[in-house]
Design a protein around this motif. Structure first.
Motif, PDB file in Angstrom:
ATOM      1  N   MET A   1      40.184  31.882  57.755  1.00  7.72           N
ATOM      2  CA  MET A   1      38.924  31.348  57.255  1.00  7.72           C
ATOM      3  C   MET A   1      37.765  32.280  57.594  1.00  7.72           C
ATOM      4  O   MET A   1      36.907  32.554  56.763  1.00  7.72           O
ATOM      5  N   SER A   2      37.732  32.773  58.847  1.00  7.59           N
ATOM      6  CA  SER A   2      36.621  33.632  59.262  1.00  7.59           C
ATOM      7  C   SER A   2      36.583  34.918  58.454  1.00  7.59           C
ATOM      8  O   SER A   2      35.519  35.407  58.086  1.00  7.59           O
ATOM      9  N   SER A   3      37.776  35.470  58.138  1.00  5.39           N
ATOM     10  CA  SER A   3      37.825  36.689  57.327  1.00  5.39           C
ATOM     11  C   SER A   3      37.281  36.429  55.925  1.00  5.39           C
ATOM     12  O   SER A   3      36.528  37.239  55.374  1.00  5.39           O
ATOM     13  N   CYS A   4      37.654  35.278  55.324  1.00  2.55           N
ATOM     14  CA  CYS A   4      37.164  34.937  53.980  1.00  2.55           C
ATOM     15  C   CYS A   4      35.637  34.846  53.960  1.00  2.55           C
ATOM     16  O   CYS A   4      34.985  35.427  53.087  1.00  2.55           O
ATOM     17  N   VAL A   5      35.074  34.137  54.938  1.00  2.00           N
ATOM     18  CA  VAL A   5      33.632  33.921  54.968  1.00  2.00           C
ATOM     19  C   VAL A   5      32.890  35.227  55.159  1.00  2.00           C
ATOM     20  O   VAL A   5      31.934  35.547  54.435  1.00  2.00           O
ATOM     21  N   VAL A   6      33.331  36.040  56.119  1.00  2.00           N
ATOM     22  CA  VAL A   6      32.630  37.285  56.434  1.00  2.00           C
ATOM     23  C   VAL A   6      32.780  38.300  55.297  1.00  2.00           C
ATOM     24  O   VAL A   6      31.812  38.957  54.903  1.00  2.00           O
ATOM     25  N   VAL A  84      35.358  39.844  63.771  1.00  2.00           N
ATOM     26  CA  VAL A  84      34.894  41.166  64.208  1.00  2.00           C
ATOM     27  C   VAL A  84      35.554  42.266  63.380  1.00  2.00           C
ATOM     28  O   VAL A  84      34.896  43.230  62.960  1.00  2.00           O
ATOM     29  N   CYS A  85      36.846  42.134  63.133  1.00  3.72           N
ATOM     30  CA  CYS A  85      37.553  43.132  62.310  1.00  3.72           C
ATOM     31  C   CYS A  85      36.990  43.166  60.890  1.00  3.72           C
ATOM     32  O   CYS A  85      36.844  44.240  60.296  1.00  3.72           O
ATOM     33  N   ALA A  86      36.673  41.998  60.344  1.00  2.07           N
ATOM     34  CA  ALA A  86      36.098  41.945  58.995  1.00  2.07           C
ATOM     35  C   ALA A  86      34.748  42.641  58.955  1.00  2.07           C
ATOM     36  O   ALA A  86      34.434  43.379  58.008  1.00  2.07           O
ATOM     37  N   GLN A  87      33.928  42.432  59.992  1.00  2.00           N
ATOM     38  CA  GLN A  87      32.622  43.088  60.023  1.00  2.00           C
ATOM     39  C   GLN A  87      32.772  44.600  60.113  1.00  2.00           C
ATOM     40  O   GLN A  87      32.046  45.352  59.459  1.00  2.00           O
ATOM     41  N   GLY A  88      33.731  45.062  60.904  1.00  2.00           N
ATOM     42  CA  GLY A  88      33.984  46.496  60.970  1.00  2.00           C
ATOM     43  C   GLY A  88      34.418  47.061  59.626  1.00  2.00           C
ATOM     44  O   GLY A  88      34.021  48.163  59.233  1.00  2.00           O
ATOM     45  N   SER A  89      35.230  46.301  58.892  1.00  2.00           N
ATOM     46  CA  SER A  89      35.670  46.723  57.559  1.00  2.00           C
ATOM     47  C   SER A  89      34.489  46.817  56.595  1.00  2.00           C
ATOM     48  O   SER A  89      34.411  47.723  55.763  1.00  2.00           O
ATOM     49  N   ILE A  90      33.541  45.887  56.712  1.00  2.00           N
ATOM     50  CA  ILE A  90      32.349  45.913  55.854  1.00  2.00           C
ATOM     51  C   ILE A  90      31.498  47.141  56.151  1.00  2.00           C
ATOM     52  O   ILE A  90      31.018  47.827  55.238  1.00  2.00           O
ATOM     53  N   TRP A  91      31.309  47.465  57.440  1.00  2.00           N
ATOM     54  CA  TRP A  91      30.553  48.664  57.799  1.00  2.00           C
ATOM     55  C   TRP A  91      31.202  49.914  57.205  1.00  2.00           C
ATOM     56  O   TRP A  91      30.525  50.800  56.695  1.00  2.00           O
ATOM     57  N   ALA A 296      51.166  43.253  49.265  1.00  2.00           N
ATOM     58  CA  ALA A 296      50.688  42.345  50.301  1.00  2.00           C
ATOM     59  C   ALA A 296      51.716  41.272  50.615  1.00  2.00           C
ATOM     60  O   ALA A 296      51.908  40.888  51.780  1.00  2.00           O
ATOM     61  N   SER A 297      52.384  40.744  49.590  1.00  2.00           N
ATOM     62  CA  SER A 297      53.386  39.701  49.817  1.00  2.00           C
ATOM     63  C   SER A 297      54.566  40.243  50.622  1.00  2.00           C
ATOM     64  O   SER A 297      55.132  39.535  51.470  1.00  2.00           O
ATOM     65  N   ALA A 298      54.935  41.504  50.372  1.00  2.00           N
ATOM     66  CA  ALA A 298      56.031  42.108  51.126  1.00  2.00           C
ATOM     67  C   ALA A 298      55.626  42.363  52.573  1.00  2.00           C
ATOM     68  O   ALA A 298      56.433  42.204  53.494  1.00  2.00           O
ATOM     69  N   LEU A 324      54.586  32.423  59.912  1.00  2.00           N
ATOM     70  CA  LEU A 324      53.655  32.559  58.790  1.00  2.00           C
ATOM     71  C   LEU A 324      52.222  32.715  59.290  1.00  2.00           C
ATOM     72  O   LEU A 324      51.472  33.586  58.830  1.00  2.00           O
ATOM     73  N   MET A 325      51.824  31.849  60.228  1.00  2.00           N
ATOM     74  CA  MET A 325      50.462  31.942  60.764  1.00  2.00           C
ATOM     75  C   MET A 325      50.232  33.285  61.447  1.00  2.00           C
ATOM     76  O   MET A 325      49.173  33.906  61.308  1.00  2.00           O
ATOM     77  N   LEU A 326      51.250  33.762  62.212  1.00  2.00           N
ATOM     78  CA  LEU A 326      51.135  35.052  62.885  1.00  2.00           C
ATOM     79  C   LEU A 326      50.956  36.178  61.877  1.00  2.00           C
ATOM     80  O   LEU A 326      50.132  37.080  62.070  1.00  2.00           O
ATOM     81  N   SER A 327      51.713  36.133  60.777  1.00  4.64           N
ATOM     82  CA  SER A 327      51.611  37.197  59.776  1.00  4.64           C
ATOM     83  C   SER A 327      50.239  37.193  59.107  1.00  4.64           C
ATOM     84  O   SER A 327      49.661  38.256  58.855  1.00  4.64           O
ATOM     85  N   ILE A 328      49.699  36.021  58.837  1.00 12.53           N
ATOM     86  CA  ILE A 328      48.377  35.933  58.206  1.00 12.53           C
ATOM     87  C   ILE A 328      47.310  36.501  59.128  1.00 12.53           C
ATOM     88  O   ILE A 328      46.465  37.312  58.717  1.00 12.53           O
ATOM     89  N   VAL A 329      47.345  36.099  60.397  1.00 13.35           N
ATOM     90  CA  VAL A 329      46.335  36.575  61.352  1.00 13.35           C
ATOM     91  C   VAL A 329      46.465  38.080  61.566  1.00 13.35           C
ATOM     92  O   VAL A 329      45.466  38.815  61.566  1.00 13.35           O
ATOM     93  N   ALA A 330      47.690  38.559  61.752  1.00 13.82           N
ATOM     94  CA  ALA A 330      47.894  39.989  62.012  1.00 13.82           C
ATOM     95  C   ALA A 330      47.401  40.844  60.848  1.00 13.82           C
ATOM     96  O   ALA A 330      46.703  41.845  61.042  1.00 13.82           O
ATOM     97  N   LEU A 331      47.739  40.449  59.631  1.00 21.10           N
ATOM     98  CA  LEU A 331      47.319  41.231  58.472  1.00 21.10           C
ATOM     99  C   LEU A 331      45.813  41.117  58.236  1.00 21.10           C
ATOM    100  O   LEU A 331      45.180  42.072  57.795  1.00 21.10           O
ATOM    101  N   ALA A 332      45.231  39.951  58.530  1.00 21.26           N
ATOM    102  CA  ALA A 332      43.780  39.805  58.381  1.00 21.26           C
ATOM    103  C   ALA A 332      43.032  40.676  59.381  1.00 21.26           C
ATOM    104  O   ALA A 332      41.916  41.134  59.104  1.00 21.26           O
ATOM    105  N   MET A 333      43.619  40.925  60.544  1.00 21.74           N
ATOM    106  CA  MET A 333      42.996  41.819  61.515  1.00 21.74           C
ATOM    107  C   MET A 333      43.070  43.274  61.046  1.00 21.74           C
ATOM    108  O   MET A 333      42.093  44.024  61.123  1.00 21.74           O
ATOM    109  N   ILE A 334      44.231  43.678  60.556  1.00 20.53           N
ATOM    110  CA  ILE A 334      44.433  45.068  60.150  1.00 20.53           C
ATOM    111  C   ILE A 334      43.751  45.364  58.817  1.00 20.53           C
ATOM    112  O   ILE A 334      43.169  46.431  58.620  1.00 20.53           O
ATOM    113  N   TRP A 335      43.809  44.406  57.899  1.00 16.18           N
ATOM    114  CA  TRP A 335      43.319  44.588  56.526  1.00 16.18           C
ATOM    115  C   TRP A 335      42.574  43.317  56.131  1.00 16.18           C
ATOM    116  O   TRP A 335      43.122  42.458  55.446  1.00 16.18           O
TER     117      TRP A 335
END
Length: 763
Positions: A1-6, A84-91, A296-298, A324-335
């Motif tokens: 959710m935080s990644s979507c909003v940011v 924080v990762c999303a904000q870094g990606s935006i910068w 992304a699905s792979a 599933l939750m771990l994969s979503i969080v991990a990928l949202a941090m990296i990408w």
């Protein structure tokens, strides 16, 4: 959710900063409005963590408190870190955009990433932009006349364009791209001297498959190598789409499960330790994900496989939902932008529904008498559709009614194609130097042809795929129903299920019968965007005058309860009058196609391919549609059908001297006034979408209409309807209605006049 909003805030800030920069203002590189949201999410995450810790200490004796506490302790840091990762990606995106400013594209080297997508307008591919020292400057969307292979290094002359502020532009931004570069001329195209072994192997595999040679080979390339560039240009791709089986081609969790089972079986024969087998399996799976393009699905599936293997090695029971939750969080941090990738969303949603609802639906199907194996397979398909339709319908506007059955039929041969195709392609690569590689591929090609045959046969069934118009409310309802079913978890009786099913079938049958046999008489100007499509209907009789520009016409017909058409009349061969006809022909039975005399010679190839043989009409000819009678007014002689003045004009009247409508195609006032057969009408469908030349005072005096209707797209670039047209009608006391504002405009005759209805309030 935080990644979507940011990330959403970052996209809006990115667009605003470009607009500010375009007028000479300072351009922010800090992320603008995204920064406060990122900070807020970080604080929220810390708060969630604190609440979780407090619950674990203070309320651990309460039922469920310990479990909720553990969940909050994990969720809090994840929310903060992802923000924080999303904000870094935006910068990073803002800095990349600035680096492109003031520098000609010819100063950079463009390195193609992944496979291109092809259309009638050329090719689109993602490209890394490198400076003269080989440093990464940015990532862009490269538009060119032809496709280039993955890894190609290009020097070019081109134009840099901003990403459009729409869904496609946001999709590119979330993928890391900050601009579009349109290649005008390619100066050089070379492959890098040093390439990865995976890239070399993939090129060799594609060379052995030769996907451009046939549909069957293109499907093998899609399933084995993850390359769908050639397949997307074929009719087979449309067949998979209409049958809801596109996911069987895309590399996703099901592919990795098969590959994992195949490799695991081989490793099980080696006698290696469990730890060694798991490590090798994970490396092979990661290599296969890279080999197939890293969808992304792979990636989501790979992280879940890794989590499952890690749990097993640690002596813990694998838990699918946690993985599933771990994969979503991990990928949202990296990408961080991956949360907006449709493939990732569909993959995650379908797996979530299968984990939560699969057992329940399988049990319900068994209660209905389905064999265990069939119930299990069908429940997976139904869960996946339940999860993904709310996401895909707003984008593609189409639902496959035959998808569950199609998945049952196509699943086995396409799974076999993957299992057989992988080793076959590998052997073909090895035998390529001796010239007998193609013999090895023959069984895989046969399976591929069988899969395509089944898909095309199923897609040819009438109403296999229906246009559906849903909004955000439909999404919410679908997921709320899923939540209610999961929370209730009731065991329905056979009697209750039979009653529900019978009621649903009865309602559907009554709806179909009402609109098929007892539809009230009406002329409906359909809202199809910047195009014309008018439905004349009375009971079971239907006439469609023009078919719009694209699939919107098929959607409009379904929206109005049309399940078959007696005849289609095309006023002339402008794309915005016939472009939607191929989809209508694919969707429902059509009796005949009419054109003006002489215009059949200009029939487009897309209609010729569907064996359309037009019937020609001339001035004075008449068509009966229930109580309506349509008389051809223009043209009075043979025409080519290529120009606006060639438009076939119809005077439609209900009963003798009753309610009348003039349907003008793109004919303008000058041609209409000169016609011999015109007289009073109640409604004038304005020619050429209400252009300035569509009406004048002389035409208004001649026709004396009460209402003028224009069919035009909202915010179209042509300025239709013209302000002068609206003013002319207003001065004459004629009410004006436009589909861009009113939606479908229905004109229903009644005794002494007619009733005008609109799909939405004009605004």
């Amino acid at each position: 959710m935080s990644s979507c909003v940011v990330m959403q805030a970052g996209w809006e800030s990115f667009c605003s900063s470009r607009e500010a920069g375009s007028v000479g203002a300072a351009v922010s590189v800090t992320g603008g409005g995204a920064e406060p949201l990122a900070a807020l999410m970080a604080v929220l995450g810390a708060g969630v963590l604190a609440v979780g810790v407090a619950m674990g200490v203070r309320l651990r004796h309460l039922p469920g408190a310990r479990l909720l506490s553990r969940w909050l302790v994990w969720a809090g840091p994840c929310i903060a870190i992802v923000a924080v990762c999303a904000q870094g990606s935006i910068w990073a995106r803002q800095l990349a955009w600035q680096s492109l400013q003031g520098v000609s594209p010819g100063s950079f080297t463009f390195v193609i990433e992944g496979d291109a997508s092809l259309s009638s307008y050329g090719a689109l591919a993602s490209a890394r932009v490198l400076d003269s020292d080989g440093g990464l400057v940015a990532k862009v969307r490269l538009s060119s006349d032809g496709a280039f292979e993955d890894g190609s290094e290009l020097q070019l002359i081109g134009r840099r364009e901003e990403l459009a502020r729409d869904a496609w532009g946001m999709r590119s931004y979330m993928a890391g791209e900050v601009a579009t570069v349109r290649a005008v001329r390619i100066l050089s195209n070379k492959m890098p001297e040093v390439r990865s072994p995976v890239s070399i192997m993939r090129d060799a595999a594609l060379k052995a498959i030769d996907p451009a040679a046939s549909d069957a080979r293109a499907l093998i390339a899609g399933i084995v190598c993850g390359r769908t560039t050639e397949l997307n240009k074929t009719d087979a791709s449309e067949a998979f789409s209409q049958t809801g089986t596109t996911h069987l081609v895309a590399v996703s969790g099901s592919h990795l499960a098969l590959v994992s089972a195949l490799v695991g079986a081989i490793l099980g024969k080696t006698g290696w330790s469990r730890r060694a087998c798991s490590a090798v399996l994970l490396m092979i799976m990661a290599g296969y994900v890279v080999f197939t393009g890293g969808a992304a699905s792979a990636l989501r599936s790979l992280v879940m496989v890794g989590a499952s293997l890690g749990s097993g090695l640690a002596g813990r029971r694998p838990h699918g939902l946690s993985g599933l939750m771990l994969s979503i969080v991990a990928l949202a941090m990296i990408w961080p932008g991956i949360v907006f990738d449709l493939g990732f969303q569909l993959s995650a949603a379908s797996v979530l529904f299968i984990l939560l609802m699969g057992g329940y639906l399988s049990f319900v199907l068994e209660r209905l008498g389905a064999p265990e194996m069939l119930a299990s397979a069908l429940s997976l398909t139904l869960c996946a559709q339940w999860a993904t339709l709310p996401l895909t319908l707003p984008i593609f506007g189409e639902a496959s009614l035959i998808a569950p059955f199609a998945n049952l039929l196509l699943g086995p041969p396409m799974s076999a194609l993957l299992v057989l195709g992988l080793p076959a392609v590998g052997v073909a690569m090895l035998l390529a130097p001796v010239g007998v590689s193609q013999v090895v591929l023959l069984p895989a090609i046969a399976l591929s042809r069988l899969s395509i045959f089944i898909a095309e046969a199923l897609s040819a069934i009438p109403f296999a795929s229906l246009p559906v118009d849903v909004g955000s409310k439909g999404q919410v309802v679908a997921y709320l129903v899923a939540a209610a079913v999961y929370l209730a978890w009731r065991c329905p009786t056979r009697r209750a299920m039979a009653a529900f099913g019978s009621s649903a079938l009865l309602v559907a049958a009554c709806h179909a019968a009402r609109w098929t046999w007892f539809a009230p008489p009406a002329v409906t100007v359909l809202d199809v965007g910047q195009g014309d499509a008018i439905l004349v209907r009375d009971g079971p009789s239907t006439l469609l005058v023009d078919a719009g520009v694209d699939e919107a016409t098929a959607s409009a017909l379904i929206r109005n309860g049309v399940f078959g058409i007696d005849a289609v009349l095309i006023t002339h061969w402008d794309l915005d009058h016939w472009g939607g006809l191929p989809r209508v022909l694919d969707l429902m039975p059509v009796g005949a196609v009419y054109v003006a005399r002489g215009a059949s010679r200009g029939i487009p190839p897309e209609l010729e391919e569907r064996s359309v043989v037009p019937i020609e009409l001339e001035a004075g000819d008449r068509l009966s549609v229930g109580g309506f009678e349509a008389t051809v007014v223009l043209p009075e002689g043979p025409v080519s059908g290529e120009e606006n003045e060639d438009s076939l004009v119809l005077s439609v009247r209900y009963g003798e001297d009753g309610f009348g409508v003039l349907l003008t195609g793109d004919a303008e006032a000058d041609e209409l006034v000169a016609a011999d057969m015109l007289g009073h009408v109640d409604v004038l469908k304005l020619g050429h979408h209400g252009s300035a030349a569509s009406v004048d005072e002389e035409l208004i005096d001649l026709l004396d209409p009460q209402v003028g209707v224009a069919s035009a797209g909202r915010d179209n670039p042509y300025g239709h309807p013209a302000a002068s047209t609206v003013e002319t009608l207003a001065d004459a006391g004629v009410r004006f209605v436009c589909t861009a504002d009113a939606g479908d405009v229905s004109l229903a005759p009644e005794e002494g006049g007619f009733v005008l209805g609109t799909a939405r309030t004009e605004g």
